[in-house]
Design a protein around this motif. Structure first.
Motif, short mmCIF file in Angstrom:
data_model
loop_
_atom_site.label_atom_id
_atom_site.label_comp_id
_atom_site.label_asym_id
_atom_site.label_seq_id
_atom_site.Cartn_x
_atom_site.Cartn_y
_atom_site.Cartn_z
N GLN A 890 -14.75 -2.26 17.14
CA GLN A 890 -14.95 -3.50 17.90
C GLN A 890 -15.08 -3.28 19.39
O GLN A 890 -15.55 -4.15 20.12
CB GLN A 890 -13.81 -4.48 17.63
CG GLN A 890 -13.84 -5.08 16.23
CD GLN A 890 -12.84 -6.20 16.06
OE1 GLN A 890 -11.83 -6.25 16.77
NE2 GLN A 890 -13.10 -7.08 15.11
N CYS A 892 -12.97 -3.30 21.85
CA CYS A 892 -12.30 -4.31 22.68
C CYS A 892 -11.02 -3.81 23.33
O CYS A 892 -10.58 -4.40 24.33
CB CYS A 892 -11.96 -5.54 21.81
SG CYS A 892 -13.40 -6.48 21.27
N GLU A 893 -10.41 -2.75 22.80
CA GLU A 893 -9.09 -2.35 23.26
C GLU A 893 -9.10 -1.59 24.58
O GLU A 893 -8.25 -1.79 25.43
CB GLU A 893 -8.40 -1.50 22.18
CG GLU A 893 -8.19 -2.22 20.87
CD GLU A 893 -7.29 -3.45 21.02
OE1 GLU A 893 -6.38 -3.41 21.89
OE2 GLU A 893 -7.52 -4.43 20.31
N ARG A 911 -18.73 -6.92 15.39
CA ARG A 911 -18.54 -8.19 16.10
C ARG A 911 -17.09 -8.64 15.95
O ARG A 911 -16.43 -8.39 14.96
CB ARG A 911 -19.47 -9.25 15.53
CG ARG A 911 -19.41 -10.57 16.27
CD ARG A 911 -20.35 -11.59 15.68
NE ARG A 911 -20.28 -12.85 16.39
CZ ARG A 911 -20.96 -13.94 16.06
NH1 ARG A 911 -21.79 -13.91 15.02
NH2 ARG A 911 -20.86 -15.06 16.76
N GLY A 913 -13.11 -9.84 18.03
CA GLY A 913 -12.05 -9.25 18.84
C GLY A 913 -12.15 -9.60 20.30
O GLY A 913 -11.13 -9.71 20.98
N CYS A 914 -13.33 -9.73 20.85
CA CYS A 914 -13.54 -10.10 22.23
C CYS A 914 -14.99 -10.56 22.38
O CYS A 914 -15.78 -10.51 21.43
CB CYS A 914 -13.23 -8.93 23.18
SG CYS A 914 -14.21 -7.44 22.84
N SER A 915 -15.35 -10.98 23.57
CA SER A 915 -16.69 -11.49 23.80
C SER A 915 -17.70 -10.35 23.85
O SER A 915 -17.34 -9.18 24.02
CB SER A 915 -16.75 -12.29 25.10
OG SER A 915 -16.58 -11.43 26.22
N SER A 917 -19.78 -9.84 26.25
CA SER A 917 -19.77 -9.30 27.61
C SER A 917 -18.63 -8.30 27.78
O SER A 917 -18.78 -7.26 28.45
CB SER A 917 -19.64 -10.43 28.62
OG SER A 917 -20.79 -11.28 28.58
N GLU A 918 -17.47 -8.58 27.17
CA GLU A 918 -16.34 -7.65 27.25
C GLU A 918 -16.64 -6.35 26.51
O GLU A 918 -16.24 -5.27 26.94
CB GLU A 918 -15.08 -8.30 26.70
CG GLU A 918 -14.55 -9.43 27.58
CD GLU A 918 -13.42 -10.20 26.92
OE1 GLU A 918 -12.48 -10.59 27.65
OE2 GLU A 918 -13.47 -10.41 25.68
N LYS A 919 -17.33 -6.42 25.40
CA LYS A 919 -17.69 -5.20 24.68
C LYS A 919 -18.58 -4.32 25.54
O LYS A 919 -18.38 -3.09 25.62
CB LYS A 919 -18.42 -5.56 23.37
CG LYS A 919 -17.55 -6.25 22.32
CD LYS A 919 -18.40 -6.62 21.10
CE LYS A 919 -17.58 -7.40 20.08
NZ LYS A 919 -16.53 -6.57 19.45
N ASN A 922 -16.81 -2.44 28.36
CA ASN A 922 -16.02 -1.28 27.98
C ASN A 922 -16.86 -0.02 27.80
O ASN A 922 -16.33 1.04 27.45
CB ASN A 922 -15.26 -1.56 26.68
CG ASN A 922 -14.04 -2.44 26.92
OD1 ASN A 922 -13.45 -2.41 28.01
ND2 ASN A 922 -13.68 -3.22 25.92
N ARG A 970 -16.06 -2.05 33.42
CA ARG A 970 -14.67 -2.49 33.22
C ARG A 970 -13.99 -2.75 34.54
O ARG A 970 -13.09 -3.59 34.65
CB ARG A 970 -13.92 -1.44 32.40
CG ARG A 970 -12.54 -1.88 31.94
CD ARG A 970 -11.92 -0.83 31.04
NE ARG A 970 -10.57 -1.18 30.64
CZ ARG A 970 -10.27 -1.95 29.59
NH1 ARG A 970 -11.25 -2.45 28.87
NH2 ARG A 970 -9.01 -2.21 29.29
#
Length: 1021
Positions: A890, A892-893, A911, A913-915, A917-919, A922, A970
């Motif tokens: 994912q 996201c972490e 898909r 865990g987060c948006s 844009s956040e993926k 990272n 990030r």
């Protein structure tokens, strides 16, 4: 129309009926029909038993008398007049019933069952099942219902409610005691038809011998069970072709018979035959005209609303009406029958389900049948009419209308489709006005009688629809239409001993035959049109007219029903859909001055011009005859010298009915465009295909459409489609050369064919939303079915099955890939598909994954890479564009490792865990390089579906991902080189499949535009 004039027309109709009926009884009884020109009985052809045009109808029994009994019962409710019409008709009805019993017995097994002509219908006659049911069985049942008072006759009250008529006969003034003789004779006749239902399909054979059954059908289970004398044996096999109307239009008569007798055989056999026809409808919902009762396949590819199909649609709706409010039938088959031998073809099959017996199922069939007709057969060009189309593709096959199709307007009126009923009825009214009858076929395209089929045998369909539309609207325009029919019949068809048909409506040549339906239907509907207060017109009950015009009803006290406790959970839910008509609309408001909403319609003259009525001399224009008729009711003879052409119709309509401020709408015309491509023998791709398919540029891909191999020398005709047909204005390819396409047929073309096309009227446009990701895997590696279509070696074109859209697991996604697989396989080099040497096994397998681009301010353009090759034409390439793939779950972490972006071409994420844009945030920063990150693929779970009712063009189960902010790292730094992203579906299966990929490639999707508008039915593969 003044009441005195209506009364005059009503009396003229009574006179018309009796002129035919009395001559039949005096000359022809007890034979089948009457030859009015020759004034002799018309019977079967004893020399040529295969003269089916004559013998199919005539059963060597008193057909016209049986067909006329319900008309007599209806005339028995005539209002009081100086001629004593009502009482006379009732006496004639009772005398006719008594005469039948004298000839055929009372239907019992004892001595009273033997009549002068035989015991019941024990005659050595091969009859058509359909005609015998609708005329014989239906006529007897309807007359029985009138005789016992279930259908109303004014002044006749047998007072037999809930009393067994066999135990308590009804005494008639003629000394006859009615104790159900007609019902028992109907049962006798119907039992003789049951052998026809012993087929593998459940559809009946077209013909049966009333005495010997069906030994002439060699594949019937009954063939070896019946012994015949040698001179009775058939030396040639009987044809098994029946028609949809003949097989599926038995439910009304057989259901009423089963409910009245408690004998379940007939209802179950007829319903099974109906569903057997309906289950064979094409993928676009159309049924054919001819069908083989043994094999179950369609014979011929035509579909329409007229001959061979007509009454199937009629019985779908009317069965719903007839059965509404009644319990489902008894599904338990008794061991012994209440009457006669237990010959039961239902023992060959499983019992019908409650769904098959439910009236709502028949309504559902009607709704879907009408929807398919409206989609594929209804033509709104110039003025609405129905064409004949191919059953599988919907492509127009013939541009003629037939007189049988005139019934459909009345059926639409019963179904609540009132506006469509009115507009289509206008066309037949104009056609009658032109010819003073309806030719059997009339060419809409040529404006003439089609193929010399210009006869009118006295058919009732047009006047039947006129009657139903008048009942629905109370518009006097339909009374004038009925008057036109009556006046023209009297003028053209009267003979010394009855009424003839017309052999040619153009010349007035008479045919030497009076069909039984002329008295049984045509005269009946005309009479009911002019008697609005008739008790049948005011009967508040679920009664219907059969396709032979016999009123039927299921009494609520009938036997044959089983009491049922209310189920905890209903097995059959009431049918309802928002886009189907489920309530009767309010009829148009009648204008206060002219009094006719139909005459005031702006499309009135559109129908007239389509029929070319304005070019036809008006023989009724002399001396303002219509005005004289309106003022004085005079019956003076009309002059035959024409003074003017027709300007309005029907010709009986007085000019005062036309609005003084009326308008004429412009006839609907379609905007068309034609694109012609020059011949180019050097065009790529064509040579291989032409070698395979004999030089043709086109190949049909089942019922889905046409694949174009080369545009060289082709001529494409386009029509403009506008809302509400489409969401926005667009073109549709209507024909390729002389090949006409159906409304929903697609045209498939590979992007390779379009690569070198430079035409301002035909250019490809890259799809900005959808692309395909191509996966290359090693052939020795097992590739499971992930609801995605792999490019494995395909079978030959001849063996490829037709694609069933309804069964595709991923809807249009699967359909698209399946068609791509079929069509591009047809374009492969001939060495891989033909020749003595088998094609070598491929080293790699390919799978196409549909992908969707994101939206929002954070979107980056897709990488400018070389497009992946067509996997079905060039399957053996060393590698696709991207070989290094990183799987990040994912993502996201935490921030991904640097090598994910620097040393990999593609990052695959799940898909959630987060948006989005956040993926992307990272992913670490990296310098753009051909060996660095090119693309991010997000795999969406199938559970991440659209909201209810949403679906994109290709049937994907997800919406476009949203990147609602500019791409940043990030640390929050804006990326100078945003990362391209795509999303695919498939969930865990797709994620695991991507792990098996040796390399990935990108294939763009395209559509074609002409003059700035999309060509909707052109699919670029």
């Amino acid at each position: 129309m003044r009441p005195s004039r209506i009364a005059e027309l009503r009396q003229d109709t009574v006179d018309m009926f009796y002129h035919g009926f009395n001559n039949y009884m005096n000359i022809a009884f007890p034979e089948d029909e009457l030859r009015p020109v020759s004034c002799i009985p018309l019977t079967r052809d004893p020399i040529n038993p295969r003269n089916v045009e004559l013998n199919d109808v005539l059963g060597n029994y008193s057909l016209t008398l049986i067909d006329s009994l319900s008309t007599l019962a209806i005339l028995a409710s005539a209002p009081p007049d100086s001629r004593d019409t009502g009482p006379k008709a009732l006496r004639d009805f009772q005398e006719g019933v008594a005469a039948l019993v004298v000839q055929y017995g009372d239907g019992r097994h004892g001595p009273t069952g033997q009549g002068a002509r035989g015991r019941g219908f024990d005659v050595d006659s091969k009859v058509q099942v359909f005609e015998t049911v609708i005329r014989g069985v239906g006529g007897l049942l309807s007359a029985h219902l009138f005789a016992v008072g279930e259908l109303p006759i004014s002044g006749y009250d047998p007072q037999r409610t809930n009393i067994d008529v066999e135990q308590h006969p009804i005494a008639w003034p003629n000394g006859f005691k009615y104790d159900g003789q007609l019902l028992r004779l109907a049962l006798d006749l119907a039992q003789r038809l049951l052998p026809a239902f012993y087929t593998q399909t459940g559809m009946p054979y077209p013909r049966v011998n009333l005495r010997h059954g069906i030994p002439f059908y060699l594949n019937s289970p009954l063939h070896n069970n019946i012994s015949l004398d040698p001179d009775q044996a058939q030396d040639t096999a009987e044809i098994t072709e029946t028609c949809s109307a003949g097989a599926g239009s038995l439910v009304l008569e057989f259901t009423v018979l089963s409910r009245l007798t408690g004998d379940t055989r007939f209802e179950q056999a007829a319903k099974r035959a109906f569903w057997a026809v309906w289950s064979r409808r094409s993928n676009i919902g159309l049924i054919g005209a001819g069908v083989d009762a043994e094999a179950g396949h369609w014979i011929g590819g035509f579909s329409g609303i007229g001959a061979g199909i007509d009454s199937f649609f009629e019985y779908a709706l009317k069965t719903h009406i007839l059965l509404s409010g009644h319990e489902l039938p008894n599904l338990t088959i008794p061991h012994t029958a209440p009457y006669g031998s237990w010959l039961d073809p239902n023992q060959l099959y499983q019992p019908l389900s409650e769904q098959d017996n439910s009236p709502d199922s028949f309504l559902d069939a009607w709704h879907h049948a009408h929807a398919a007709i409206k989609r594929h057969l209804y033509s709104g060009v110039h003025h609405p009419h129905y064409v004949n189309a191919h059953i599988s593709t919907g492509s127009p096959q013939a541009y003629w209308i037939d007189s049988l199709g005139a019934y459909y307007s009345g059926l639409l009126a019963l179904a609540g489709e009132l506006d469509e009923a009115i507009e289509t009825h206008l066309l037949y009214t104009a056609l009658w006005t032109r010819y003073s009858a309806l030719p059997e076929r009339w060419s809409v395209r040529d404006g003439t009688v089609e193929g010399g089929l210009g006869w009118w045998p006295g058919r009732p369909e047009f006047i039947e629809s006129t009657y139903h539309l008048y009942r629905a609207t109370r518009d006097p325009w339909y009374l004038y239409s009925g008057e036109m029919v009556l006046r023209d019949i009297i003028r053209r068809c009267r003979t010394e001993c009855g009424w003839s048909g017309l052999q040619d409506v153009r010349t007035g040549e008479m045919s030497d035959r009076m069909e039984s339906f002329f008295l049984g239907e045509t005269a009946k509907y005309l009479y009911l049109l002019f008697d609005s207060e008739h008790p049948l017109n005011n009967l508040d009950a679920a009664y219907v007219f059969t396709t032979e015009g016999h009123p039927l009803i299921i009494p609520h006290k009938n036997v044959g029903q089983r009491p049922r406790k209310p189920p905890v959970e209903k097995a059959v839910q009431p049918h309802y859909k928002d886009n189907f008509t489920n309530t009767c609309p309010v009829p148009p408001v009648l204008p206060p001055l002219s009094g006719s909403a139909t005459a005031a319609r702006p499309d009135l003259y559109n129908a007239a011009t389509l029929i070319r009525l304005h070019q036809v001399p008006n023989i009724h224009s002399d001396s303002d005859i219509t005005a004289q008729l309106e003022q004085s009711g005079s019956r003076e003879k009309q002059a035959n010298k024409p003074r003017e052409n027709h300007t309005y119709f029907p010709w009986t309509l007085p000019p005062s009915m036309l609005p003084s401020d009326g308008v004429c709408s412009v006839s609907k015309q379609v905007h068309t465009s034609v694109i012609e491509f020059p011949s180019n023998t050097q065009q790529s791709v064509g040579s291989a295909f032409n070698l395979m398919f004999g030089g043709h540029n086109l190949v049909r891909m089942g019922s889905e459409g046409i694949a174009i191999n080369s545009l060289s020398g082709l001529k494409l005709a386009l029509v403009m489609e506008e809302p509400p047909e489409t969401s926005e204005r667009a073109w549709r390819i209507s024909s390729i050369g002389n090949l006409v396409l159906g409304r929903d047929e697609k045209v498939f073309i590979t992007r390779d064919v379009l690569a070198d096309i430079a035409d301002p009227l035909f250019h490809r446009v890259r799809d900005s939303v959808l692309v395909d990701i191509l996966l290359q895997t090693k052939a020795r590696e097992p590739v499971q079915d992930h609801n995605l279509t792999s490019a494995v070696p395909e079978p030959s074109l001849e063996s490829q099955p037709t694609i069933d859209i309804q069964e595709a697991s991923l809807s249009a996604t699967n359909l698209f890939n399946s068609l791509l697989h079929q069509i591009t396989s047809a374009l492969r080099e001939p060495a891989t598909t033909v020749g003595p040497e088998p094609a070598p096994k491929p080293d790699y397998l390919y799978t196409e994954m549909p992908a969707i681009t994101p939206v929002g301010v954070g979107v980056a353009p897709l990488p400018d890479v070389r497009e992946a090759p067509n996997p079905h034409r060039n399957p053996q390439v060393e590698s696709l564009s991207w070989k290094l793939i990183y799987f990040a779950d994912q993502a996201c972490e935490a921030k991904l490792p640097d090598i994910a972006a620097k040393n990999h071409h593609v990052i695959v994420m799940r898909r959630g865990g987060c948006s989005f844009s956040e993926k992307l945030a990272n992913i670490p920063s990296f310098a753009p390089h051909r060996n660095a990150l090119q693309l991010v693929i997000v795999v969406s779970d199938d559970r991440d579906a659209l909201s209810e009712g949403e679906e994109d063009t290709w049937g994907f189960n997800f919406i476009r991902p949203l990147l609602d902010e500019p791409q940043r790292t990030r640390a929050g730094v804006t990326r100078h080189h945003p990362i391209s992203m795509l999303m695919v579906g498939g969930g865990e299966d797709a994620y695991e499949l991507l792990k098996t990929a040796k390399s990935l490639g990108l294939r763009r999707r395209y559509h074609v535009e002409s003059q700035g508008l999309n060509i909707n039915n052109l699919v670029v593969l």
